[in-house]
Design an enzyme around this catalytic site. Structure first.
Site, PDB file in Angstrom:
ATOM      1  N   GLU A  71      36.179  34.780  36.223  1.00  0.00           N
ATOM      2  CA  GLU A  71      35.082  34.403  35.319  1.00  0.00           C
ATOM      3  C   GLU A  71      33.739  34.243  36.021  1.00  0.00           C
ATOM      4  O   GLU A  71      33.634  33.583  37.050  1.00  0.00           O
ATOM      5  CB  GLU A  71      35.436  33.085  34.609  1.00  0.00           C
ATOM      6  CG  GLU A  71      34.402  32.650  33.581  1.00  0.00           C
ATOM      7  CD  GLU A  71      34.836  31.451  32.760  1.00  0.00           C
ATOM      8  OE1 GLU A  71      34.047  31.000  31.902  1.00  0.00           O
ATOM      9  OE2 GLU A  71      35.972  30.943  32.970  1.00  0.00           O
ATOM     10  N   LYS A 103      37.688  32.255  27.258  1.00  0.00           N
ATOM     11  CA  LYS A 103      38.557  31.349  26.507  1.00  0.00           C
ATOM     12  C   LYS A 103      39.563  32.211  25.793  1.00  0.00           C
ATOM     13  O   LYS A 103      39.204  33.079  24.997  1.00  0.00           O
ATOM     14  CB  LYS A 103      37.763  30.520  25.482  1.00  0.00           C
ATOM     15  CG  LYS A 103      37.201  29.243  26.045  1.00  0.00           C
ATOM     16  CD  LYS A 103      38.313  28.224  26.271  1.00  0.00           C
ATOM     17  CE  LYS A 103      37.840  27.114  27.195  1.00  0.00           C
ATOM     18  NZ  LYS A 103      38.481  27.151  28.487  1.00  0.00           N
ATOM     19  N   PRO A 129      37.672  39.842  39.562  1.00  0.00           N
ATOM     20  CA  PRO A 129      36.315  40.333  39.836  1.00  0.00           C
ATOM     21  C   PRO A 129      35.396  39.335  40.527  1.00  0.00           C
ATOM     22  O   PRO A 129      34.324  39.718  40.993  1.00  0.00           O
ATOM     23  CB  PRO A 129      35.780  40.653  38.439  1.00  0.00           C
ATOM     24  CG  PRO A 129      36.561  39.779  37.524  1.00  0.00           C
ATOM     25  CD  PRO A 129      37.920  39.651  38.136  1.00  0.00           C
TER      26      PRO A 129
END
Length: 433
Positions: A235, A251, A217
């Site tokens: 991220e 994470k 993304p």
């Protein structure tokens, strides 16, 4: 001032391919692509910012002072990056490890041309000096016959080398654990470099191949003359949407299964993994603390905690933290208060960064940094530079790095295997080019 002109389009995916191909003649490029991922915070499906080195009317930003002043005056758009080593200016830290790439710590430019794609609309935002080129550019983009980029010379193989071999990795991972057991830190992101010297690659073709494998993304293609970033990041680091601030740390990583049943098992195991959840929660707490520096009282909220999201290559555990800031807050201050992102450092952040510098072999540079943009109204959006290939064409140096979080529950062998899993896409793209 910019001229704004929009057109309706029938095939956004084809147009996006054409856009990127058309832009390759420019020597300053930022291309950001959501790859059709939809979330509550997205502003564009894709956005392209371009300039040429010879453009005298587009400003270049090479320092934090310049960036702070330009953004504070809300003059125009800026596109570019912060490298991880900007930390040395923000805190009493150093980066003395080997650097084979030579990227500046900060680089932004005011593009002469911006092109946005959202839904079935393409919008052109051109500086007045080149506004008369909009319709001709659109015609070229629309009619561009997509031809495959020039292939690499078949004799030019990319031989990937590891900066830290397995035994040395275990030794360093255990030193991180010693620091954790002593109470110096709770968690640290330990990264290692893979690299190739005396190597030439086709940056655009390599980016397209990497993006096709991952479809993340927060994909990005960045060019500043002979320096390139080919980024398949999943991220988001930080986004400002009016008075709302959004951070989405990752994470926790698990491989995809070979069939639907196995894939679902891996996804569930990741969601229930105590060690992975502990990693994510520690960094989520760090992000909450960072955002609270500017947030209005009581506005910091965890909207999503340890949710597992599925991507083409891996499953990832993601949390979403939001806050509200005063209207008159300088956007650049928000970066300074939260950078580098906790997911790439550890906790406590300063102690973790000092130990990282001591135990890692190479300077991170743009890896672990952030690429994105500032809008004239103060809004911004930046990714985390991971799952990325960095290339200095002049030095003929290719590099990618991967890392994993070391906590008290870490097993060095499992952390090593996680690094290899994250390296798989970049390595396969380079070795097959």
């Amino acid at each position: 001032m910019r001229k704004h002109l929009s057109f309706s389009i029938s095939s956004p995916s084809i147009l996006k391919d054409n856009l990127l191909e058309w832009s390759k003649t420019y020597d300053k490029i930022v291309w950001l692509d959501s790859n059709e991922h939809v979330d509550s915070y997205g502003s564009y499906d894709a956005i392209l910012a371009i300039s040429r080195q010879t453009d005298r009317f587009a400003k270049i930003i090479k320092s934090t002072d310049e960036a702070h002043e330009f953004i504070g005056k809300k003059q125009d758009w800026l596109f570019g990056y912060f490298s991880y080593d900007l930390k040395n200016e923000l805190e009493d830290l150093v980066s003395d490890n080997f650097d084979g790439l030579g990227f500046p710590e900060i680089h932004f430019f005011q593009p002469s041309k911006i092109i946005q794609v959202k839904g079935n609309k393409i919008s052109f935002l051109y500086l007045e000096d080149c506004a008369d080129e909009i319709e001709n550019d659109y015609s070229q983009i629309e009619k561009l016959t997509h031809s495959e980029s020039e292939k690499e010379d078949p004799s030019q193989s990319v031989h990937i080398k590891m900066r830290v071999h397995k035994d040395a990795y275990f030794e360093k991972a255990n030193k991180f654990l010693e620091h954790i057991y002593r109470g110096d830190i709770y968690e640290a992101n330990f990264c290692q470099e893979f690299y190739a010297e005396n190597t030439c690659i086709n940056p655009l073709t390599t980016y397209k191949n990497l993006n096709a494998i991952s479809k993340p993304p927060f994909a990005a293609f960045f060019r500043d003359d002979d320096k390139y970033l080919l980024c398949a990041s999943p991220e988001r680091y930080l986004k400002k949407l009016d008075e709302t601030i959004i951070s989405q740390p990752i994470k926790g990583t698990a491989q995809r299964g070979t069939n639907k049943k196995e894939d679902e098992q891996f996804r569930i195991l990741l969601g229930n993994d105590e060690k992975e959840r502990a990693e994510n929660i520690m960094i989520t707490d760090l992000v909450r603390n960072d955002l609270s520096k500017s947030a209005l009282k009581g506005s910091v909220q965890v909207k999503e905690l340890c949710e597992v999201h599925t991507f083409k290559q891996v499953h990832q555990m993601i949390s979403t933290v939001v806050s509200t800031v005063p209207k008159d807050k300088n956007p650049f201050e928000l970066i300074k208060e939260t950078f580098p992102m906790g997911s790439m450092t550890g906790a406590p952040k300063i102690s973790a960064m000092k130990i990282i510098e001591e135990l890692e072999e190479t300077k991170r540079g743009l890896y672990s940094g952030a690429v994105g943009y500032f809008e004239p109204n103060g809004n911004f959006d930046f990714n985390v530079v991971i799952r990325s290939i960095l290339y200095n064409a002049k030095l003929k140096y290719v590099s990618f790095s991967v890392g994993s979080a070391i906590t008290a529950k870490s097993n060095p062998e499992k952390e090593y295997q996680e690094c290899l899993l994250k390296a798989k896409a970049m390595r396969s793209v380079l070795e097959q080019s």
